[in-house]
Design a protein around this motif. Structure first.
Motif, PDB file in Angstrom:
ATOM      1  N   CYS A 148       0.862  -1.192   0.000  1.00 25.56           N
ATOM      2  CA  CYS A 148       0.000   0.000   0.000  1.00 25.56           C
ATOM      3  C   CYS A 148       0.894   1.237   0.000  1.00 25.56           C
ATOM      4  O   CYS A 148       1.760   1.382   0.853  1.00 25.56           O
ATOM      5  CB  CYS A 148      -0.905  -0.016   1.233  1.00 25.56           C
ATOM      6  SG  CYS A 148      -1.800   1.517   1.484  1.00 25.56           S
ATOM      7  N   CYS A 151       0.592   3.942   3.113  1.00 30.97           N
ATOM      8  CA  CYS A 151       1.243   3.712   4.422  1.00 30.97           C
ATOM      9  C   CYS A 151       2.594   3.040   4.240  1.00 30.97           C
ATOM     10  O   CYS A 151       3.239   2.654   5.209  1.00 30.97           O
ATOM     11  CB  CYS A 151       0.340   2.876   5.321  1.00 30.97           C
ATOM     12  SG  CYS A 151       0.024   1.216   4.670  1.00 30.97           S
ATOM     13  N   CYS A 203      -4.303   2.426   8.510  1.00 28.05           N
ATOM     14  CA  CYS A 203      -4.278   3.217   7.283  1.00 28.05           C
ATOM     15  C   CYS A 203      -5.654   3.096   6.637  1.00 28.05           C
ATOM     16  O   CYS A 203      -6.163   1.990   6.468  1.00 28.05           O
ATOM     17  CB  CYS A 203      -3.191   2.674   6.361  1.00 28.05           C
ATOM     18  SG  CYS A 203      -3.388   3.124   4.624  1.00 28.05           S
ATOM     19  N   THR A 205      -6.604   3.483   3.648  1.00 30.39           N
ATOM     20  CA  THR A 205      -6.603   2.921   2.288  1.00 30.39           C
ATOM     21  C   THR A 205      -6.628   1.399   2.315  1.00 30.39           C
ATOM     22  O   THR A 205      -7.396   0.761   1.603  1.00 30.39           O
ATOM     23  CB  THR A 205      -5.358   3.403   1.519  1.00 30.39           C
ATOM     24  OG1 THR A 205      -5.287   4.816   1.640  1.00 30.39           O
ATOM     25  CG2 THR A 205      -5.435   3.021   0.055  1.00 30.39           C
ATOM     26  N   CYS A 206      -5.765   0.798   3.150  1.00 31.43           N
ATOM     27  CA  CYS A 206      -5.650  -0.663   3.147  1.00 31.43           C
ATOM     28  C   CYS A 206      -6.272  -1.283   4.396  1.00 31.43           C
ATOM     29  O   CYS A 206      -6.183  -2.494   4.601  1.00 31.43           O
ATOM     30  CB  CYS A 206      -4.191  -1.071   3.035  1.00 31.43           C
ATOM     31  SG  CYS A 206      -3.178  -0.509   4.415  1.00 31.43           S
TER      32      CYS A 206
HETATM   33 ZN   LIG Z   1      -2.065   1.373   3.762  1.00 29.01          ZN
END
Ligand SMILES: [Zn+2]
Ligand SMILES: [Zn+2]
Length: 383
Positions: A148, A151, A203, A205-206
């Motif tokens: 990712c 992060c 994080c 996003t992930c």
């Molecule tokens: Zn991430």
């Protein structure tokens, strides 16, 4: 909470017994009073829970120290003795029961947050007959978990140091237990993926995973000579590892598409070429398709149906580079289905003048002329 002496409960005479001996003693008692062995036996269940409580204390060096110094009073407020049912016991000591009752691989407890290698990937790739025989470079697109970028793989917000807290679903054990009749089935906790903990500052996003599914284009070099089932290994092109774990590999499995004209046997390429009856009889030079363009071969006079001709070195190279196969051309002699009146006359004339006295054909002619044939025909009628 029982007031009995925990050492007595586990049948341990030596109060300085090792942790390993305590574990063994507990296993023995737990098996003896296991609910599966003592169905509908409240006394057994009571002993089973007591033993678990004793092990909860003596199996934990900190709690054991308190108990040795102050007895039951030393454990007040330490959360000892919370086993209301046998199920509570299983939920708490699943690692012990796991190894004890045989589902050991699933029961090593929480996996924690060390580096984890990425998984290998498999990709099934269809290639043409020509690509397999002569090699190719093919671009494929796969969706694989990659680091990712938000992060940088740490799993924590903005790439910070991740803070771990116990998983709220499995309580840090990494496993959850489901009961089905007599069976207790342990499953990896889906919330924490068996790690026992989750990231407190994930994080976005992930979601703390440190990697995310990403589309990736990869060029695959197909060496000449691959066949269906050949496996190409692309090191490091699998799933990305976690927290510094190594990347997995990508395995490309080859599936060769059939060809309209060629087929392959080992490293040799076969094909069938139709030729006219007259070409076979009189001989000719014909053009044959090969993977390296059209090539001429000589058909000698008197060529028989199914006869094969070799084009040396025009087959498939061996994958281990030990040589190259040939192309084998089998001729299919075409007999005309329709024939003009003039052609018929010519063939008849040919038959009478040329074939009648020759080889096998002459025997057949003789057979029709002989008396034997009449006999055998009469015999058939009787049957
Ligand atoms: Zn991430
Ligand atoms: Zn969990």
């Amino acid at each position: 909470m029982t007031q009995k002496d925990y050492y007595e409960v586990l049948g341990i005479a030596d109060r300085s017994a090792s942790q390993d001996d305590i574990k063994k003693a507990y296993r023995k008692i737990a098996l003896q009073y296991h609910p599966d062995r003592n169905p509908d036996n409240p006394d057994a269940e009571e002993r089973f829970k007591e033993a678990a409580e004793a092990y909860d204390v003596l199996g934990d060096p900190e709690k054991r120290k308190l108990y040795d110094a102050y007895g039951h009073a030393g454990l007040k407020g330490k959360g000892v003795g919370g086993f209301r049912t046998a199920q509570d016991v299983f939920d708490t000591f699943n690692d012990i029961f796991g190894t004890f009752f045989g589902f050991s691989t699933e029961s090593r407890g929480a996996r924690g947050f060390g580096p984890e290698p990425g998984a290998d990937f498999r990709y099934d790739l269809a290639v043409s007959f020509e690509q397999a025989a002569r090699g190719a470079e093919i671009e494929i697109e796969i969706v694989r978990p990659d680091v990712c970028e938000d992060c940088r793989g740490s799993g924590a917000k903005d790439g910070a140091q991740p803070e771990f807290v116990a998983c709220p679903v499995c309580g840090g054990r990494g496993q959850v237990i489901r009961t089905e009749g007599f069976l207790r089935i342990m499953n990896t906790c889906s919330r924490c993926a068996g790690r026992g903990g989750i990231i407190a500052n994930p994080c976005p996003t992930c979601i703390g995973e440190g990697r995310i599914r990403t589309n990736k284009k990869i060029k695959v070099k197909i060496p000449p000579g691959v066949d269906t089932g050949s496996r190409l290994r692309l090191i490091g092109e699998g799933e990305s590892g976690l927290r510094g774990g190594r990347r997995g590999d990508l395995f490309v499995i080859i599936h060769v598409q059939p060809h309209d004209f060629f087929y392959r046997h080992g490293n040799d390429i076969y094909c069938r070429v139709p030729i006219a009856m007259v070409q076979a009889a009189l001989g000719d030079e014909i053009e044959v398709p090969t993977l390296d363009g059209p090539k001429k071969i000589k058909i000698p006079a008197g060529t028989q149906p199914g006869e094969a001709f070799k084009l040396k070195g025009l087959g498939v190279p061996d994958l281990r580079r030990t040589g190259i196969g040939d192309q084998i051309v089998e001729v299919e002699v075409q007999i005309p289905k329709k024939i003009s009146e003039k052609g018929r006359q010519l063939l008849k004339e040919f038959a009478l003048t040329e074939i009648k006295d020759e080889g096998i054909m002459s025997k057949i002619w003789k057979f029709f002329e002989s008396d034997d044939s009449k006999d055998s025909r009469n015999k058939e009628k009787q049957d």
